[in-house]
Design a protein around this motif. Structure first.
Motif, PDB file in Angstrom:
ATOM      1  N   THR A 207       0.841  -1.200   0.000  1.00  0.00           N
ATOM      2  CA  THR A 207       0.000   0.000   0.000  1.00  0.00           C
ATOM      3  C   THR A 207       0.876   1.250   0.000  1.00  0.00           C
ATOM      4  N   ALA A 208       1.920   1.238   0.810  1.00  0.00           N
ATOM      5  CA  ALA A 208       2.848   2.379   0.834  1.00  0.00           C
ATOM      6  C   ALA A 208       3.503   2.566  -0.531  1.00  0.00           C
ATOM      7  N   GLU A 209       3.894   1.465  -1.167  1.00  0.00           N
ATOM      8  CA  GLU A 209       4.518   1.552  -2.489  1.00  0.00           C
ATOM      9  C   GLU A 209       3.539   2.086  -3.528  1.00  0.00           C
ATOM     10  N   LEU A 210       2.294   1.673  -3.431  1.00  0.00           N
ATOM     11  CA  LEU A 210       1.268   2.166  -4.347  1.00  0.00           C
ATOM     12  C   LEU A 210       1.058   3.671  -4.173  1.00  0.00           C
ATOM     13  N   ILE A 211       0.962   4.106  -2.931  1.00  0.00           N
ATOM     14  CA  ILE A 211       0.790   5.541  -2.651  1.00  0.00           C
ATOM     15  C   ILE A 211       1.950   6.341  -3.228  1.00  0.00           C
ATOM     16  N   LYS A 212       3.170   5.873  -2.977  1.00  0.00           N
ATOM     17  CA  LYS A 212       4.351   6.594  -3.482  1.00  0.00           C
ATOM     18  C   LYS A 212       4.379   6.609  -5.005  1.00  0.00           C
ATOM     19  N   ALA A 213       3.993   5.483  -5.621  1.00  0.00           N
ATOM     20  CA  ALA A 213       3.992   5.426  -7.085  1.00  0.00           C
ATOM     21  C   ALA A 213       2.983   6.400  -7.678  1.00  0.00           C
ATOM     22  N   LEU A 214       1.871   6.590  -6.996  1.00  0.00           N
ATOM     23  CA  LEU A 214       0.823   7.471  -7.519  1.00  0.00           C
ATOM     24  C   LEU A 214       1.096   8.949  -7.248  1.00  0.00           C
ATOM     25  N   ILE A 215       1.792   9.257  -6.159  1.00  0.00           N
ATOM     26  CA  ILE A 215       1.934  10.654  -5.753  1.00  0.00           C
ATOM     27  C   ILE A 215       3.285  11.271  -6.132  1.00  0.00           C
ATOM     28  N   LEU A 216       4.339  10.515  -5.981  1.00  0.00           N
ATOM     29  CA  LEU A 216       5.665  11.080  -6.255  1.00  0.00           C
ATOM     30  C   LEU A 216       5.804  11.388  -7.738  1.00  0.00           C
ATOM     31  N   PRO A 217       6.584  12.416  -8.072  1.00  0.00           N
ATOM     32  CA  PRO A 217       6.751  12.771  -9.485  1.00  0.00           C
ATOM     33  C   PRO A 217       7.444  11.652 -10.254  1.00  0.00           C
ATOM     34  N   LEU A 218       7.141  11.591 -11.530  1.00  0.00           N
ATOM     35  CA  LEU A 218       7.757  10.583 -12.390  1.00  0.00           C
ATOM     36  C   LEU A 218       9.251  10.842 -12.515  1.00  0.00           C
ATOM     37  N   LYS A 219       9.998   9.791 -12.355  1.00  0.00           N
ATOM     38  CA  LYS A 219      11.435   9.848 -12.619  1.00  0.00           C
ATOM     39  C   LYS A 219      11.902   8.440 -12.890  1.00  0.00           C
ATOM     40  N   LYS A 220      12.957   8.353 -13.620  1.00  0.00           N
ATOM     41  CA  LYS A 220      13.517   7.036 -13.925  1.00  0.00           C
ATOM     42  C   LYS A 220      13.977   6.406 -12.623  1.00  0.00           C
ATOM     43  N   GLN A 221      13.468   5.209 -12.327  1.00  0.00           N
ATOM     44  CA  GLN A 221      13.802   4.533 -11.082  1.00  0.00           C
ATOM     45  C   GLN A 221      15.201   3.898 -11.208  1.00  0.00           C
ATOM     46  N   PRO A 222      15.984   4.016 -10.157  1.00  0.00           N
ATOM     47  CA  PRO A 222      17.304   3.376 -10.188  1.00  0.00           C
ATOM     48  C   PRO A 222      17.159   1.870 -10.153  1.00  0.00           C
ATOM     49  N   THR A 223      18.008   1.197 -10.870  1.00  0.00           N
ATOM     50  CA  THR A 223      18.017  -0.252 -10.868  1.00  0.00           C
ATOM     51  C   THR A 223      19.441  -0.711 -10.574  1.00  0.00           C
ATOM     52  N   PRO A 224      19.781  -0.831  -9.284  1.00  0.00           N
ATOM     53  CA  PRO A 224      21.155  -1.121  -8.906  1.00  0.00           C
ATOM     54  C   PRO A 224      21.625  -2.515  -9.282  1.00  0.00           C
ATOM     55  N   HIS A 225      20.723  -3.411  -9.635  1.00  0.00           N
ATOM     56  CA  HIS A 225      21.127  -4.795  -9.893  1.00  0.00           C
ATOM     57  C   HIS A 225      21.345  -5.094 -11.359  1.00  0.00           C
ATOM     58  N   VAL A 226      21.213  -4.092 -12.220  1.00  0.00           N
ATOM     59  CA  VAL A 226      21.355  -4.338 -13.643  1.00  0.00           C
ATOM     60  C   VAL A 226      22.783  -4.092 -14.061  1.00  0.00           C
TER      61      VAL A 226
END
Length: 178
Positions: A159-178
């Motif tokens: 639920t917290a992740e959903l809230i953050k995904a909906l409210i925080l501004p769009l930005k390229k998410q870091p992917t440290p494992h790639v």
């Protein structure tokens, strides 16, 4: 305080993150307890020929608890399962969509597990279920209640992740494992 951080739902999401962080840090110590217990059991069994059903069952119970409480902590830290090879190449809009769909699916499945496990725990409590092995651990309902708690925490973090995904501004998410 930024405009996003002042949003009440976002503040709630950060409080959820804080709770999961505390639970995750606490439960990470279970790994050390498991190692110490297994080492002790092995030494006692092979050096002193002493074995205990109770301590062997405790190994499994601690491992189950570590996994159940660690699921939400892994999600908080971004260590949950996701195909990062593809995700890294997605646009910020597509990443947001993947995050929202993933969170909604996880919430759904976690809440189903919470609902189903409530009867499972209640039944175990009512009959005061114990280990089927002689000298095993009593009060199995305590361990079974961790199923409910673990999946509730997973639903909470999702639920917290959903809230953050909906409210925080769009930005390229870091992917440290790639």
């Amino acid at each position: 305080m930024t405009e996003e951080a002042s949003h009440p739902l976002l503040r709630l999401a950060y409080k959820m993150d804080g709770l999961i962080d505390i639970v995750g840090r606490f439960s990470s110590w279970l790994a050390l307890a498991i190692v110490a217990l297994v080492a002790t059991n092995v030494i006692l069994r092979y050096v002193a020929s002493i074995g205990s059903v109770w301590s062997q069952e405790l190994e499994w119970h601690l491992l189950a608890t570590l996994i159940l409480f660690g699921m939400s902590y892994a999600m908080l830290r971004g260590e949950h399962i996701r195909v990062d090879v593809f995700y890294a190449n997605y646009s910020p809009n597509m990443q947001r969509a993947v995050n929202c769909i993933g969170a909604l699916l996880t919430i759904s499945v976690a809440l189903i597990f919470v609902w189903v496990s409530l009867h499972y725990v209640e039944q175990s409590y009512v009959i005061d279920e114990t280990s089927p092995d002689p000298d095993g651990i009593p009060h199995r309902w305590i361990l079974k209640s961790f199923i409910t708690i673990g999946f509730f925490l997973l639903a909470l973090q999702s639920t917290a992740e959903l809230i953050k995904a909906l409210i925080l501004p769009l930005k390229k998410q870091p992917t440290p494992h790639v």
